[in-house]
Design an enzyme around this catalytic site. Structure first.
Site, PDB file in Angstrom:
ATOM      1  CB  THR A  13      -0.908   0.002   1.258  1.00 13.21           C
ATOM      2  OG1 THR A  13      -1.625  -1.225   1.277  1.00 13.21           O
ATOM      3  CG2 THR A  13      -1.866   1.167   1.257  1.00 13.21           C
ATOM      4  CB  VAL A  14       3.292   2.654   2.456  1.00 12.21           C
ATOM      5  CG1 VAL A  14       4.119   3.923   2.577  1.00 12.21           C
ATOM      6  CG2 VAL A  14       2.245   2.597   3.562  1.00 12.21           C
ATOM      7  CB  ALA A  33      14.144  17.724  -3.865  1.00 15.10           C
ATOM      8  NE  ARG A  45       6.901 -11.336   1.406  1.00 14.23           N
ATOM      9  CZ  ARG A  45       6.075 -11.486   2.437  1.00 14.23           C
ATOM     10  NH1 ARG A  45       5.610 -12.662   2.754  1.00 14.23           N
ATOM     11  NH2 ARG A  45       5.707 -10.458   3.172  1.00 14.23           N
ATOM     12  N   GLY A 134       1.522   8.742  10.457  1.00 12.03           N
ATOM     13  CA  GLY A 134       1.335   8.830   8.998  1.00 12.03           C
ATOM     14  C   GLY A 134       1.570  10.213   8.429  1.00 12.03           C
ATOM     15  CB  ILE A 136       0.432  14.155  11.758  1.00 11.39           C
ATOM     16  CG1 ILE A 136      -1.044  13.745  11.681  1.00 11.39           C
ATOM     17  CG2 ILE A 136       0.612  15.392  12.611  1.00 11.39           C
ATOM     18  CD1 ILE A 136      -1.641  13.389  13.051  1.00 11.39           C
ATOM     19  CE  LYS A 205       1.961   4.200  14.492  1.00 16.04           C
ATOM     20  NZ  LYS A 205       0.528   3.988  14.225  1.00 16.04           N
ATOM     21  N   GLY A 303      -2.550   4.821   5.804  1.00 15.23           N
ATOM     22  CA  GLY A 303      -3.089   4.806   4.444  1.00 15.23           C
ATOM     23  C   GLY A 303      -2.035   5.229   3.431  1.00 15.23           C
TER      24      GLY A 303
HETATM   25  N1  HSE Z   1      -1.906   0.083  12.211  1.00 16.12           N
HETATM   26  C1  HSE Z   1      -1.567   1.460  12.253  1.00 16.12           C
HETATM   27  C2  HSE Z   1      -2.788   2.237  12.720  1.00 16.12           C
HETATM   28  C3  HSE Z   1      -1.124   1.917  10.891  1.00 16.12           C
HETATM   29  O1  HSE Z   1      -3.878   1.679  12.788  1.00 16.12           O
HETATM   30  O2  HSE Z   1      -2.646   3.397  13.058  1.00 16.12           O
HETATM   31  C4  HSE Z   1      -0.312   3.175  10.879  1.00 16.12           C
HETATM   32  O3  HSE Z   1       0.872   3.057  11.614  1.00 16.12           O
END
Ligand code: HSE
Length: 437
Positions: A13-14, A33, A45, A134, A136, A205, A303
């Site tokens: 996804t990312v 930049a 993979r 994410g 922020i 985090k 996301g």
């Molecule tokens: N699993 C994490 C969340 C994803 O729900 O915030 C982002 O780090």
């Protein structure tokens, strides 16, 4: 000037979001930049699977070591997650003289001290804005925007999945298990969803935020961690009646003269606070510094788009700094590495806070008097009491007590004494209360 060459580990996804963002905002990014940024080599993979991004402009391999050993690659972006292979790849990239950008909070929280040491020796950068909250830019805000402050405390909703579950339980009166299944379907949950609901992801985090806020080494193993699996819909409803919302908070606080408290746990937050009103998968972090006071940072914490926004911001930073003297770069943990503090991280029994207690009490004279006497004997002052009707057919009534501030050690002693009363059924539910002022 030639473009900066990037190697990408992971095209989920990312990863796909990062490829798409670099293409979509290519000119804007290059204007910021100073050079264009090109992905030249990527590992995934299953290279043959369909992707959410184009893969025609770079080499694609199933061997991540081919990327970190590629002499053309200047910056490695690690988006595979986990700790074992990711650690090996990142250390090898650094030892090969490459800069690293990662979104991997578990890796930084658990192995960051070792990784930064390698990076310092090699004179390369490790950037990790995407690892916390994410989209922020909270790392940059604390590390650079608030760098004149002495941070007193921070508190954040830093796991979107658990916040989504608590929000649905609050607004829709839905069951925990039912909402968890839906949250997993939305793609926000960790590979191991217990990391979300048991508070581990938030603790990763918080470990990172605390280090850059207080200038202490990363100490994930010292964080007190409780998740949301024990929170019942009745607690959410009683908290509401008392003017509170229940949120899973990561809290880091200086306790004057003692040390630093690091904890993740469900928390009653007054309804009037901004953090109480952060709903769904959104994240928010409140940082209180001297002299700035309280500041709040809000936005999407997971996301493709939001996380890629942070990954690419790091790529731009690294591109700008690539030819600078390593000694003149912003330090990884905000404070110069030789100036990190050895302030102790306190055990949870050292904290002082307010509490919400829920118990099932026999509906007979004198029961509440016994409970309040035990609290009084332990020096615990009561702020509010709520007694509810017994559920149909039950002979016990739910009693909810809010206390004033007291040490966790005293509260543990009082709870053990209350649980030993013959008129109290089962264990007490205890949720800490933070007024965030
Ligand atoms: N699993 C994490 C969340 C994803 O729900 O915030 C982002 O780090």
């Amino acid at each position: 000037m030639s473009s900066v060459k990037v190697g990408l580990l992971g095209l989920g996804t990312v990863g796909a979001g990062t490829v798409n963002l670099l293409a979509r905002n290519r000119d804007e990014i290059a204007r910021r930049a100073g050079r264009e940024i090109d992905i030249v080599h990527a590992a995934t993979r299953h290279p043959d699977r369909p992707r959410a991004c184009s893969t025609e402009h770079f080499r694609l391999t199933s061997d991540p070591f081919a990327v970190v050993d590629d002499p053309a690659v200047e910056i490695v972006v690690e988006l595979i997650g986990g700790e074992g292979l990711a650690r090996e790849l990142v250390l090898r990239a650094i030892d090969n003289g490459k800069h690293v950008v990662t979104a991997n909070k578990a890796l930084i929280a658990s192995h960051g001290n070792e990784i930064f040491e390698h990076a310092r020796r090699q004179g390369v950068t490790v950037a990790f804005e995407a690892a916390v909250a994410g989209g922020i830019p909270i790392i940059k805000a604390i590390r650079e925007g608030l760098s004149a402050n002495r941070i007193e405390w921070l508190a954040g909703i830093i796991n979107g999945t658990s916040n989504y579950i608590l929000s649905e339980m609050f607004y829709q009166q839905r069951d925990f298990a039912d909402v968890l299944a839906e949250a997993q379907g939305l793609g926000y949950a960790e590979a191991d969803p217990t990391f979300d609901v048991e508070g581990v992801d938030a603790a990763h985090k918080l470990t990172i935020l605390a280090s850059i806020a207080f200038g202490i080494p990363l100490q994930f193993d010292k964080v007190h961690v409780e998740g949301i699996t024990q929170i019942g819909s009745e607690d959410i409803a009683y908290a509401k009646e008392l003017g509170y919302r229940i949120k899973l908070l990561g809290i880091a606080r200086r306790v004057v003269g003692k040390g630093i408290s690091l904890r993740v746990h469900p928390t009653l937050v007054p309804q009037r606070r901004l953090l109480a009103n952060v709903d769904g998968v959104m994240n928010a972090v409140m940082v209180h510094g001297d002299p700035v006071g309280s500041t709040v940072y809000y936005g999407p914490g997971a996301g493709a788009g939001p996380t890629a926004s942070a990954v690419v911001a790091d790529l731009i930073d690294v591109t700008r700094e690539i030819n600078t003297d390593p000694k003149h770069r912003v330090p990884f943990l905000a404070f110069q590495s030789h100036a990190l503090s050895d302030e102790p991280v306190l055990g949870v029994e050292e904290i002082e806070t307010r509490y919400y207690l829920r118990m099932d009490a026999q509906d007979t004279p004198g029961v509440l008097a016994d409970v309040t006497r035990i609290l009084g004997d332990n020096g615990i002052s009561i702020e509010a009491i709520l007694q509810k009707q017994p559920p149909p057919g039950a002979d016990h009534v739910p009693v909810i007590i809010l206390t004033h501030e007291v040490s966790e050690r005293r509260m543990n002693a009082a709870m053990a004494q209350i649980e030993a009363l013959p008129t109290i059924q089962g264990r007490l539910t205890r949720i800490r209360v933070e007024h965030l002022d």
